[in-house]
Motif scaffolding. Structure first.
Motif, PDB file in Angstrom:
ATOM      1  N   ASP A  41       0.824  -1.204   0.000  1.00  0.00           N
ATOM      2  CA  ASP A  41       0.000   0.000   0.000  1.00  0.00           C
ATOM      3  C   ASP A  41       0.863   1.260   0.000  1.00  0.00           C
ATOM      4  OD1 ASP A  41       0.621   0.834   2.723  1.00  0.00           O
ATOM      5  OD2 ASP A  41      -0.690  -0.763   3.400  1.00  0.00           O
ATOM      6  N   ASP A  42       0.255   2.373  -0.335  1.00  0.00           N
ATOM      7  CA  ASP A  42       0.976   3.638  -0.474  1.00  0.00           C
ATOM      8  C   ASP A  42       1.647   4.076   0.820  1.00  0.00           C
ATOM      9  OD1 ASP A  42       0.285   3.819  -3.127  1.00  0.00           O
ATOM     10  OD2 ASP A  42      -1.416   5.145  -2.792  1.00  0.00           O
ATOM     11  N   GLU A  43       0.988   3.856   1.947  1.00  0.00           N
ATOM     12  CA  GLU A  43       1.562   4.262   3.224  1.00  0.00           C
ATOM     13  C   GLU A  43       2.846   3.488   3.508  1.00  0.00           C
ATOM     14  OE1 GLU A  43       0.447   4.614   7.971  1.00  0.00           O
ATOM     15  OE2 GLU A  43      -1.064   3.910   6.562  1.00  0.00           O
ATOM     16  N   ALA A  44       2.824   2.185   3.280  1.00  0.00           N
ATOM     17  CA  ALA A  44       4.024   1.373   3.504  1.00  0.00           C
ATOM     18  C   ALA A  44       5.146   1.795   2.559  1.00  0.00           C
ATOM     19  CB  ALA A  44       3.697  -0.109   3.324  1.00  0.00           C
ATOM     20  N   MET A  45       4.810   2.027   1.305  1.00  0.00           N
ATOM     21  CA  MET A  45       5.829   2.444   0.337  1.00  0.00           C
ATOM     22  C   MET A  45       6.405   3.801   0.707  1.00  0.00           C
ATOM     23  SD  MET A  45       6.186  -0.125  -1.519  1.00  0.00           S
ATOM     24  CE  MET A  45       7.270   0.511  -2.771  1.00  0.00           C
ATOM     25  N   SER A  46       5.583   4.686   1.234  1.00  0.00           N
ATOM     26  CA  SER A  46       6.050   6.000   1.654  1.00  0.00           C
ATOM     27  C   SER A  46       7.039   5.879   2.810  1.00  0.00           C
ATOM     28  CB  SER A  46       4.863   6.869   2.062  1.00  0.00           C
ATOM     29  OG  SER A  46       5.301   8.093   2.576  1.00  0.00           O
ATOM     30  N   ILE A  47       6.750   5.010   3.754  1.00  0.00           N
ATOM     31  CA  ILE A  47       7.645   4.791   4.898  1.00  0.00           C
ATOM     32  C   ILE A  47       8.970   4.212   4.426  1.00  0.00           C
ATOM     33  CG2 ILE A  47       7.968   3.396   6.987  1.00  0.00           C
ATOM     34  CD1 ILE A  47       4.901   3.714   7.428  1.00  0.00           C
ATOM     35  N   ILE A  48       8.899   3.248   3.518  1.00  0.00           N
ATOM     36  CA  ILE A  48      10.113   2.630   2.982  1.00  0.00           C
ATOM     37  C   ILE A  48      10.937   3.666   2.222  1.00  0.00           C
ATOM     38  CG2 ILE A  48      10.965   0.948   1.296  1.00  0.00           C
ATOM     39  CD1 ILE A  48       8.513  -0.803   2.150  1.00  0.00           C
ATOM     40  N   ALA A  49      10.285   4.492   1.414  1.00  0.00           N
ATOM     41  CA  ALA A  49      10.993   5.503   0.633  1.00  0.00           C
ATOM     42  C   ALA A  49      11.671   6.524   1.547  1.00  0.00           C
ATOM     43  CB  ALA A  49      10.034   6.198  -0.326  1.00  0.00           C
ATOM     44  N   LYS A  50      10.990   6.953   2.599  1.00  0.00           N
ATOM     45  CA  LYS A  50      11.588   7.909   3.534  1.00  0.00           C
ATOM     46  C   LYS A  50      12.805   7.314   4.224  1.00  0.00           C
ATOM     47  CE  LYS A  50       7.426  10.591   4.414  1.00  0.00           C
ATOM     48  NZ  LYS A  50       6.351  10.893   5.356  1.00  0.00           N
ATOM     49  N   ALA A  51      12.712   6.049   4.622  1.00  0.00           N
ATOM     50  CA  ALA A  51      13.849   5.393   5.273  1.00  0.00           C
ATOM     51  C   ALA A  51      15.024   5.282   4.294  1.00  0.00           C
ATOM     52  CB  ALA A  51      13.436   4.016   5.783  1.00  0.00           C
ATOM     53  N   TYR A  52      14.747   4.943   3.044  1.00  0.00           N
ATOM     54  CA  TYR A  52      15.803   4.843   2.031  1.00  0.00           C
ATOM     55  C   TYR A  52      16.454   6.203   1.805  1.00  0.00           C
ATOM     56  CZ  TYR A  52      18.218   4.063  -2.351  1.00  0.00           C
ATOM     57  OH  TYR A  52      19.184   3.989  -3.333  1.00  0.00           O
ATOM     58  N   GLN A  53      15.653   7.253   1.768  1.00  0.00           N
ATOM     59  CA  GLN A  53      16.207   8.588   1.570  1.00  0.00           C
ATOM     60  C   GLN A  53      17.099   9.000   2.736  1.00  0.00           C
ATOM     61  OE1 GLN A  53      12.703  10.950   0.823  1.00  0.00           O
ATOM     62  NE2 GLN A  53      12.681  10.435  -1.340  1.00  0.00           N
ATOM     63  N   LYS A  54      16.658   8.715   3.953  1.00  0.00           N
ATOM     64  CA  LYS A  54      17.476   9.036   5.123  1.00  0.00           C
ATOM     65  C   LYS A  54      18.783   8.245   5.102  1.00  0.00           C
ATOM     66  CE  LYS A  54      13.826  10.460   8.283  1.00  0.00           C
ATOM     67  NZ  LYS A  54      13.087  10.149   9.520  1.00  0.00           N
ATOM     68  N   ARG A  55      18.682   6.979   4.756  1.00  0.00           N
ATOM     69  CA  ARG A  55      19.878   6.142   4.698  1.00  0.00           C
ATOM     70  C   ARG A  55      20.827   6.651   3.623  1.00  0.00           C
ATOM     71  NH1 ARG A  55      19.912   0.167   2.344  1.00  0.00           N
ATOM     72  NH2 ARG A  55      19.639   1.451   0.523  1.00  0.00           N
ATOM     73  N   SER A  56      20.296   7.018   2.474  1.00  0.00           N
ATOM     74  CA  SER A  56      21.133   7.533   1.389  1.00  0.00           C
ATOM     75  C   SER A  56      21.854   8.803   1.803  1.00  0.00           C
ATOM     76  CB  SER A  56      20.284   7.818   0.144  1.00  0.00           C
ATOM     77  OG  SER A  56      19.721   6.635  -0.355  1.00  0.00           O
ATOM     78  N   ALA A  57      21.133   9.704   2.475  1.00  0.00           N
ATOM     79  CA  ALA A  57      21.745  10.957   2.925  1.00  0.00           C
ATOM     80  C   ALA A  57      22.838  10.679   3.957  1.00  0.00           C
ATOM     81  CB  ALA A  57      20.679  11.886   3.490  1.00  0.00           C
ATOM     82  N   LEU A  58      22.601   9.739   4.872  1.00  0.00           N
ATOM     83  CA  LEU A  58      23.613   9.398   5.868  1.00  0.00           C
ATOM     84  C   LEU A  58      24.856   8.786   5.229  1.00  0.00           C
ATOM     85  CD1 LEU A  58      21.478   7.948   8.800  1.00  0.00           C
ATOM     86  CD2 LEU A  58      22.965   9.941   8.874  1.00  0.00           C
ATOM     87  N   LEU A  59      24.646   7.877   4.282  1.00  0.00           N
ATOM     88  CA  LEU A  59      25.793   7.263   3.619  1.00  0.00           C
ATOM     89  C   LEU A  59      26.571   8.286   2.807  1.00  0.00           C
ATOM     90  CD1 LEU A  59      24.384   3.769   2.639  1.00  0.00           C
ATOM     91  CD2 LEU A  59      26.250   4.261   4.212  1.00  0.00           C
ATOM     92  N   LYS A  60      25.869   9.227   2.176  1.00  0.00           N
ATOM     93  CA  LYS A  60      26.561  10.296   1.455  1.00  0.00           C
ATOM     94  C   LYS A  60      27.417  11.099   2.419  1.00  0.00           C
ATOM     95  CE  LYS A  60      25.946  14.417  -1.402  1.00  0.00           C
ATOM     96  NZ  LYS A  60      27.311  14.740  -1.181  1.00  0.00           N
TER      97      LYS A  60
END
Length: 188
Positions: A41-60
């Motif tokens: 569902d959209d809510e789950a995908m939104s949570i996953i996308a936000k976590a991926y974005q945070k992880r990407s920013a941290l790794l950068k």
């Protein structure tokens, strides 16, 4: 005898683990086909996308500031994550700049004398970013602090350095106006 007990114990443990995996996999299957899509569902995908974005920013940040390195076989995936981290950083900076522009605005109320009120603010784009469409939501609050209405104001183009008048109207006689960004686009 002890080795026999260990071997039997390992076999039983392996059987239990296998059974857990089989039952778990069976539970994941959808036995009834619905008419909807086959993705989360959209809510789950939104949570996953936000976590991926945070992880990407941290790794950068780790790559840029702490010189994180990986083996060559992992370099391409790391480069992809760092590139995503760069776009996340740029998007965050853009959203912060736009939100600061809107937060600094003061919407004035004009009464037309017939129970209708115009709300407007002239805002200069000092962000250095050329925006395309910018849609705002104006939450109109009465004297008791109760949200009486929500209305929209927008522009189709807002280049850096340009002043734009955001204007809308309502029959709500607001004592306070709180503006927020509903949607925006950046011109390339």
């Amino acid at each position: 005898m002890i080795s026999y007990v260990r071997n039997v114990g390992k076999t039983v443990l392996a059987a239990v683990v296998s059974l857990v995996f089989i039952v778990g996999a069976a539970g994941c299957g959808n036995t009834q086909k619905d008419d909807g899509p086959d993705y989360a569902d959209d809510e789950a995908m939104s949570i996953i996308a936000k976590a991926y974005q945070k992880r990407s920013a941290l790794l950068k940040d780790f790559v840029d500031n702490y010189k994180l390195t990986v083996d060559s076989k992992y370099q391409d995936p790391l480069n992809d994550i760092v590139a995503n981290g760069s776009s996340v950083k740029k998007k965050t900076e853009t959203e912060d700049a736009l939100n600061n522009l809107i937060a600094s605005a003061t919407f004035e109320k004009t009464d037309d004398g017939y129970g209708y009120y115009a709300y407007s603010a002239v805002i200069e784009n000092i962000s250095g970013i050329d925006f395309g469409t910018v849609n705002l939501i104006l939450a109109l609050y009465d004297a008791d602090g109760v949200k009486a209405a929500e209305v929209y104001a927008s522009t189709n183009a807002w280049p850096a350095g340009e002043k734009v008048k955001f204007e809308t109207g309502s029959d709500a006689d607001a004592a306070q106006v709180k503006a927020s960004v509903d949607h925006y686009e950046v011109d390339d």
